[in-house]
Each structure stands twice: as C-alpha cells, then as structure tokens.
Design a protein around this motif. Sequence first.
Motif, PDB file in Angstrom:
ATOM      1  N   ILE A  10       0.864  -1.180   0.000  1.00 22.85           N
ATOM      2  CA  ILE A  10       0.000   0.000   0.000  1.00 22.85           C
ATOM      3  C   ILE A  10       0.898   1.227   0.000  1.00 22.85           C
ATOM      4  CG2 ILE A  10      -1.910   1.172   1.167  1.00 22.85           C
ATOM      5  CD1 ILE A  10      -2.810  -1.575   0.925  1.00 22.85           C
ATOM      6  N   SER A  11       0.776   2.059  -1.021  1.00 22.21           N
ATOM      7  CA  SER A  11       1.575   3.281  -1.070  1.00 22.21           C
ATOM      8  C   SER A  11       0.663   4.482  -1.261  1.00 22.21           C
ATOM      9  CB  SER A  11       2.585   3.234  -2.219  1.00 22.21           C
ATOM     10  OG  SER A  11       3.469   2.165  -2.051  1.00 22.21           O
ATOM     11  N   GLY A  17      -3.922   8.658   4.060  1.00 21.74           N
ATOM     12  CA  GLY A  17      -4.807   7.831   4.891  1.00 21.74           C
ATOM     13  C   GLY A  17      -4.506   6.349   4.858  1.00 21.74           C
ATOM     14  N   LYS A  18      -3.282   5.983   4.413  1.00 20.55           N
ATOM     15  CA  LYS A  18      -3.031   4.530   4.313  1.00 20.55           C
ATOM     16  C   LYS A  18      -3.008   3.848   5.678  1.00 20.55           C
ATOM     17  CE  LYS A  18       1.822   5.279   3.253  1.00 20.55           C
ATOM     18  NZ  LYS A  18       1.697   6.683   3.703  1.00 20.55           N
ATOM     19  N   SER A  19      -2.387   4.455   6.667  1.00 18.89           N
ATOM     20  CA  SER A  19      -2.353   3.817   7.996  1.00 18.89           C
ATOM     21  C   SER A  19      -3.768   3.685   8.551  1.00 18.89           C
ATOM     22  CB  SER A  19      -1.505   4.612   8.983  1.00 18.89           C
ATOM     23  OG  SER A  19      -0.326   5.050   8.368  1.00 18.89           O
ATOM     24  N   ALA A  34      -2.665  -9.100   8.540  1.00 12.48           N
ATOM     25  CA  ALA A  34      -1.731  -8.473   9.478  1.00 12.48           C
ATOM     26  C   ALA A  34      -0.973  -7.380   8.757  1.00 12.48           C
ATOM     27  CB  ALA A  34      -0.758  -9.524  10.012  1.00 12.48           C
ATOM     28  N   VAL A  35      -0.414  -6.465   9.532  1.00  3.91           N
ATOM     29  CA  VAL A  35       0.415  -5.432   8.906  1.00  3.91           C
ATOM     30  C   VAL A  35       1.865  -5.685   9.310  1.00  3.91           C
ATOM     31  CG1 VAL A  35       0.045  -3.755  10.784  1.00  3.91           C
ATOM     32  CG2 VAL A  35       0.670  -2.943   8.521  1.00  3.91           C
ATOM     33  N   PHE A 100      -0.037  -6.621   4.901  1.00  6.29           N
ATOM     34  CA  PHE A 100       0.069  -5.281   4.327  1.00  6.29           C
ATOM     35  C   PHE A 100       1.457  -4.713   4.533  1.00  6.29           C
ATOM     36  CE2 PHE A 100      -4.519  -5.256   5.426  1.00  6.29           C
ATOM     37  CZ  PHE A 100      -5.025  -4.934   4.172  1.00  6.29           C
ATOM     38  N   LEU A 101       2.013  -4.150   3.485  1.00 10.27           N
ATOM     39  CA  LEU A 101       3.249  -3.381   3.611  1.00 10.27           C
ATOM     40  C   LEU A 101       2.897  -1.922   3.347  1.00 10.27           C
ATOM     41  CD1 LEU A 101       5.853  -5.469   1.554  1.00 10.27           C
ATOM     42  CD2 LEU A 101       5.242  -5.682   3.960  1.00 10.27           C
ATOM     43  N   ASP A 102       3.038  -1.076   4.340  1.00 11.64           N
ATOM     44  CA  ASP A 102       2.780   0.367   4.186  1.00 11.64           C
ATOM     45  C   ASP A 102       4.123   0.978   3.812  1.00 11.64           C
ATOM     46  OD1 ASP A 102       2.720   3.090   4.736  1.00 11.64           O
ATOM     47  OD2 ASP A 102       1.597   2.895   6.599  1.00 11.64           O
TER      48      ASP A 102
END
Length: 208
Positions: A10-11, A17-19, A34-35, A100-102
């Motif tokens: 997720i970029s 507002g990604k977090s 999971a993140v 999820f990868l932020d």
Amino acid sequence: MSASGTLYVISAPSGAGKSSLIKAYLKQAVAKAAVSVSHTTRSPRPGEIDGEHYHFVDHAKFEDMIEQDDFFEWAKVFDNYYGTSKAAIEQTLEQGYDVFLDIDWQGARQVKQLKPDAKSIFIAPPSQAALLTRLLNRRQDSEEVINKRMAEAHSEISHYTEFDYIIVNDEFELALSELTAILIANRCSQAKQAKKYQALFDDLLAKG
Ligand code: GDP
Ligand code: ADP
Ligand code: 5GP
C-alpha cells in the motif's frame, strides 16, 4: 493445506490515509490479515510504540541489518531509512495471513520484482488541499516536516500508474469498502480457491 496469504503493498503520499485504512480494515477483516512492522531510523512520533508502529533503530543498526541481508526491501525516504525485514513477513504469509506493507513507491517496485504475485494498491487524496489539511490535523509533525512531505507528495503520486489498484480516499467508509473488495476478490481467485478447496473438488469430481 491452506493457501498462503497475499502480500499487499500500500503506497500513498504521506497523509493520504493509508495507515488509517489498514487499521480500519484489520479491525473488521473477514479473513486473517496483518500489517508488517517496518524498521526505521526516524524518531517516534508522540504515541508511537516501538515494535508496534515501527521498530525504531539507529543508523548503525539499520546499516548492519542491510549488511546481514536481513531486509526484504528497504529505501531512504525523507532522509531516513525505512525497511521491511524478511522476518516481518515470511512466516506470517505462510500461516495464511494477508500481509500489508505500508511502504513508499521505491519499496513497491522492489517488492513487485521480488514477489510478482504481490498486489499493489495506491491510495490517493481527493485534492492537494485535503492532503495538507490531513497532515496539519494529524498534529504529529513539525511545520518543516509537513512542508517536506507535501513537496515529496508530487514524486510519490507520479508513480500511480505502476500500481494494480487505485483507491481515492475521499469518503473514508467508501475507500474502506473498496479496499475490502480488493482483498475479498483476491481471496476468491482460482489459484487460491483451488488450493484451499482441493479436497472438495476431488470429492465433487469423484466417480460413483
Ligand atoms: P506516513 O507517510 O505518514 O505513513 O509516514 P511514515 O513516517 O510512517 O512513512 C514514511 C514513508 O516511508 C512512507 O512513504 C512509507 O510508505 C515509507 N515506508 C514505511 N515503511 C516502509 C518500509 O518498510 N519500506 C519502504 N520501502 N518504505 C516504507
Ligand atoms: P498516512 O498513513 O497515509 O500518512 P494517515 O492514515 O495517518 O495517513 O491519515 C492522515 C490523517 O488524515 C489522519 O489524521 C486521519 O485521521 C485523516 N484521514 C484519513 N482518511 C481520511 C478521510 N477519508 N477523510 C478525512 N480525514 C482522513
Ligand atoms: P512515516 O515517517 O510518516 O511513518 O512514513 C513515511 C513514509 O515511509 C511513508 O510513505 C511510508 O509508507 C514509508 N515507509 C514506512 N515504512 C517503510 C518501509 O519499511 N519501507 C519503505 N520502502 N517505505 C516505508
């Protein structure tokens, strides 16, 4: 054996507002998710907890981890190092969790090369003005940091065509439904379902 989870990159420009979207999704997730907790050299913001929001480390420790090949991907963002450790994702995916990868666009590119079956989602703000308002309302960064993040937003947004999906985070609940739809649809893909329901299909196709 159950299918392994999917890696979601997720970029977004900082403040889009990604977090918030990831957090809200995890609260109501219908499937295991999971993140990944990144390592970073930036200082914790008020309220950020080591090991929960990030693993906060100094430059020497981060460079040591690069040397040791501990990172799945890493990048320099806003003068700090940020990276996803291999330990943060491999086991979790194997246990069937969507992860999820932020991470920023540089990390997104690396992940796509390393793991072509990863899915990438770009979160856009509804306008430049909204982005600035959100960064100001978050009240967690100094004016200097906010100016730097607004300046970097253009560069982050210029990569939007490299992503598999785009969500415009204007009305939060709608953006959350779109994120949920992407995850559910992907869970129903032929490859995942065939693996998960192999016994069922064997049974359905059994003669007699
Ligand atoms: P935010 O933009 O308000 O979420 O601020 P952060 O300080 O949490 O993140 C700063 C930047 O670093 C963002 O562009 C993130 O996407 C990026 N970032 C965070 N973690 C990682 C990571 O593990 N790897 C990479 N490549 N980028 C990351
Ligand atoms: P990011 O992780 O992309 O930097 P955050 O999730 O921290 O962004 O969101 C930045 C700020 O914007 C937060 O204060 C959050 O509550 C707010 N925000 C997020 N989504 C929306 C939305 N759809 N409408 C209004 N404010 C939002
Ligand atoms: P922040 O300092 O606001 O927490 O994060 C700033 C930016 O760094 C965000 O765009 C975030 O997505 C990115 N980022 C956070 N962790 C990582 C990471 O592990 N790898 C990469 N490449 N970027 C990250």
